[in-house]
Design a protein around this motif. Structure first.
Motif, PDB file in Angstrom:
ATOM      1  N   ASP A   1      75.496  91.678 -41.269  1.00  0.00           N
ATOM      2  CA  ASP A   1      74.612  92.849 -41.292  1.00  0.00           C
ATOM      3  C   ASP A   1      75.411  94.090 -40.913  1.00  0.00           C
ATOM      4  O   ASP A   1      76.639  94.083 -40.918  1.00  0.00           O
ATOM      5  N   ARG A   2      74.710  95.145 -40.556  1.00  0.00           N
ATOM      6  CA  ARG A   2      75.360  96.406 -40.186  1.00  0.00           C
ATOM      7  C   ARG A   2      76.207  96.243 -38.933  1.00  0.00           C
ATOM      8  O   ARG A   2      75.879  95.457 -38.041  1.00  0.00           O
ATOM      9  N   ILE A   3      77.277  97.014 -38.879  1.00  0.00           N
ATOM     10  CA  ILE A   3      78.183  96.989 -37.719  1.00  0.00           C
ATOM     11  C   ILE A   3      78.318  98.403 -37.171  1.00  0.00           C
ATOM     12  O   ILE A   3      78.564  99.352 -37.925  1.00  0.00           O
ATOM     13  N   ALA A   4      78.146  98.525 -35.865  1.00  0.00           N
ATOM     14  CA  ALA A   4      78.446  99.781 -35.175  1.00  0.00           C
ATOM     15  C   ALA A   4      79.642  99.531 -34.267  1.00  0.00           C
ATOM     16  O   ALA A   4      79.679  98.535 -33.548  1.00  0.00           O
ATOM     17  N   VAL A   5      80.615 100.412 -34.325  1.00  0.00           N
ATOM     18  CA  VAL A   5      81.786 100.313 -33.457  1.00  0.00           C
ATOM     19  C   VAL A   5      81.705 101.434 -32.429  1.00  0.00           C
ATOM     20  O   VAL A   5      81.642 102.606 -32.775  1.00  0.00           O
TER      21      VAL A   5
ATOM     22  N   MET B   1      72.858 105.187 -33.023  1.00  0.00           N
ATOM     23  CA  MET B   1      72.603 103.886 -33.633  1.00  0.00           C
ATOM     24  C   MET B   1      71.319 103.918 -34.463  1.00  0.00           C
ATOM     25  O   MET B   1      71.252 103.334 -35.553  1.00  0.00           O
ATOM     26  N   LEU B   2      70.318 104.604 -33.965  1.00  0.00           N
ATOM     27  CA  LEU B   2      69.080 104.764 -34.740  1.00  0.00           C
ATOM     28  C   LEU B   2      69.339 105.559 -36.023  1.00  0.00           C
ATOM     29  O   LEU B   2      68.825 105.210 -37.100  1.00  0.00           O
ATOM     30  N   ASP B   3      70.148 106.605 -35.904  1.00  0.00           N
ATOM     31  CA  ASP B   3      70.488 107.412 -37.088  1.00  0.00           C
ATOM     32  C   ASP B   3      71.212 106.578 -38.143  1.00  0.00           C
ATOM     33  O   ASP B   3      71.020 106.777 -39.349  1.00  0.00           O
ATOM     34  N   TYR B   4      72.041 105.638 -37.702  1.00  0.00           N
ATOM     35  CA  TYR B   4      72.804 104.788 -38.622  1.00  0.00           C
ATOM     36  C   TYR B   4      71.987 103.615 -39.160  1.00  0.00           C
ATOM     37  O   TYR B   4      72.471 102.859 -40.007  1.00  0.00           O
ATOM     38  N   GLY B   5      70.792 103.441 -38.647  1.00  0.00           N
ATOM     39  CA  GLY B   5      69.954 102.335 -39.107  1.00  0.00           C
ATOM     40  C   GLY B   5      70.354 100.986 -38.530  1.00  0.00           C
ATOM     41  O   GLY B   5      70.088  99.931 -39.137  1.00  0.00           O
ATOM     42  N   ILE B   6      70.969 100.994 -37.359  1.00  0.00           N
ATOM     43  CA  ILE B   6      71.337  99.734 -36.710  1.00  0.00           C
ATOM     44  C   ILE B   6      70.058  99.010 -36.297  1.00  0.00           C
ATOM     45  O   ILE B   6      69.189  99.586 -35.634  1.00  0.00           O
ATOM     46  N   ASN B   7      69.939  97.734 -36.686  1.00  0.00           N
ATOM     47  CA  ASN B   7      68.706  96.985 -36.426  1.00  0.00           C
ATOM     48  C   ASN B   7      68.987  95.771 -35.545  1.00  0.00           C
ATOM     49  O   ASN B   7      70.111  95.556 -35.102  1.00  0.00           O
ATOM     50  N   ARG B   8      67.974  94.948 -35.318  1.00  0.00           N
ATOM     51  CA  ARG B   8      68.131  93.829 -34.392  1.00  0.00           C
ATOM     52  C   ARG B   8      69.014  92.715 -34.945  1.00  0.00           C
ATOM     53  O   ARG B   8      69.385  91.792 -34.218  1.00  0.00           O
ATOM     54  N   HIS B   9      69.376  92.795 -36.233  1.00  0.00           N
ATOM     55  CA  HIS B   9      70.295  91.816 -36.819  1.00  0.00           C
ATOM     56  C   HIS B   9      71.728  92.352 -36.876  1.00  0.00           C
ATOM     57  O   HIS B   9      72.632  91.650 -37.334  1.00  0.00           O
ATOM     58  N   SER B  10      71.924  93.569 -36.416  1.00  0.00           N
ATOM     59  CA  SER B  10      73.230  94.214 -36.470  1.00  0.00           C
ATOM     60  C   SER B  10      74.131  93.733 -35.332  1.00  0.00           C
ATOM     61  O   SER B  10      73.701  93.004 -34.434  1.00  0.00           O
TER      62      SER B  10
END
Length: 358
Positions: free
Chosen positions: A36-40, A89-98
């Motif tokens: 899924d999405r990744i935030a670093v 993270m909200l702006d990037y669309g990071i979700n609970r599966h990220s």
């Protein structure tokens, strides 16, 4: 080397992998963990020095990431930074599966771990620690926290990552001051847990300070192994894990008194270990010869750094806000010898006397 951290009844297990050059394999490893999405989350200095290499490893396996950069320094490990990261993270669309990947030192890992524990009630977390403190201590064991103006690490949680990737090569660009910060933690775990590692540090201190690659890799591996042994026996710091607080009771109070900007964590812990040794000798737990030997080793790392001028009364009050307080006494880790730590509750007068004698 791979170290497996076993699952507990309330948290998952994870793998710690230690290898020079491991950063180039980060994308391949992370791709096996998340789809899924990744935030670093990284800090300014690490972003400038190493982010291109991490991004390259992601690109090679087709991973795309969103990067969040925070300022350097303990003074930013607070609620304001926490809220800013959540907003991005909200702006990037990071979700609970990220998945959140922390890429930095102890501050980045601490605040990132707390974000992962609390964002949408918990998301996947991977640590890529870049400082010595983070590689041998803060990235291992699941502790995550932010600071309050009146107490360090007072807002936090226990939250295990999915994986910890440790590349000792990242330490070669670390400023000398930050590298020595981490050595205090290495000395600490050797003193409280392992005579062999303590002797190794004493004999090889010059190679360690010069950052000999093989010596540093061995030091990182052994410290990580020792800490893992401790946390697996006591994951939530009920008793055994408390020995890792050697030097931290007073050290954290010094950091708080300096508003997290006046003294580094390592130097503060160094002074904390010296105070604990003073108390150990005062109570006749340790003999003078061994006490002086340990003081000499810590003194090599402290160098010309002087302890800040402090009010003993104010420091006592600050320690009273810490998590190491019981029955109106402050709990200290003292020593009977190398690898022979003891937990003792110290009253105010004994503390003040030891502080005067430092």
């Amino acid at each position: 080397m791979k170290i497996k951290v076993a699952a507990t009844t309330v948290d998952k297990g994870y793998t710690i992998q230690i290898k020079r050059g491991l950063l180039s394999e980060a994308g391949k490893i992370i791709k096996r963990i998340t789809h899924d999405r990744i935030a670093v989350l990284t800090n300014k200095t690490v972003h400038e020095l190493w982010y291109r290499d991490l991004h390259k490893s992601f690109k090679q396996v087709g991973l795309k990431e969103n990067v969040i950069v925070i300022p350097d320094g303990e003074q930013y490990k607070n609620n304001r930074t926490y809220n800013r990261i959540i907003s991005e993270m909200l702006d990037y669309g990071i979700n609970r599966h990220s998945t959140l990947v922390t890429f930095g030192g102890g501050v980045t890992g601490d605040i990132g771990g707390f974000i992962a524990a609390t964002y949408m009630r918990g998301i996947k977390l991977i640590h890529i620690p870049t400082s010595l403190i983070a590689q041998i201590d803060s990235s291992i064991g699941g502790k995550a926290a932010i600071d309050h103006p009146r107490a360090k690490n007072i807002i936090g949680a226990f939250y295990n990552p999915e994986y910890v990737l440790i590349d000792p090569n990242l330490l070669m660009t670390l400023p000398r001051r930050e590298y020595i910060n981490g050595l205090f933690e290495a000395v600490k775990i050797a003193i409280v847990r392992d005579k062999k590692l303590y002797k190794y540090i004493c004999v090889n201190i010059d190679k360690i300070l010069d950052r000999n690659a093989r010596t540093v890799e061995y030091l990182v591996t052994e410290c990580a192994r020792l800490k893992t042994e401790i946390i697996q026996k006591d994951p939530f710091e009920k008793k055994l894990r408390m020995i890792l607080n050697f030097g931290h009771t007073f050290g954290h109070a010094l950091e708080t008194a300096g508003r997290y900007n006046n003294i580094s964590h390592g130097i503060a812990v160094g002074w904390g270990m010296l105070l604990a040794l003073q108390l150990s000798y005062h109570y006749k737990y340790i003999d003078l010869e061994k006490c002086r030997e340990i003081i000499d080793l810590i003194g090599k790392l402290i160098g010309r750094n002087k302890m800040p001028k402090i009010s003993p009364e104010n420091i006592w009050i600050t320690m009273g806000h810490d998590k190491k307080v019981k029955n109106n006494k402050v709990r200290f880790i003292l020593l009977e010898g190398i690898a022979r730590p003891i937990i003792r509750e110290i009253d105010k007068n004994s503390f003040k006397k030891a502080l005067r004698d430092l």
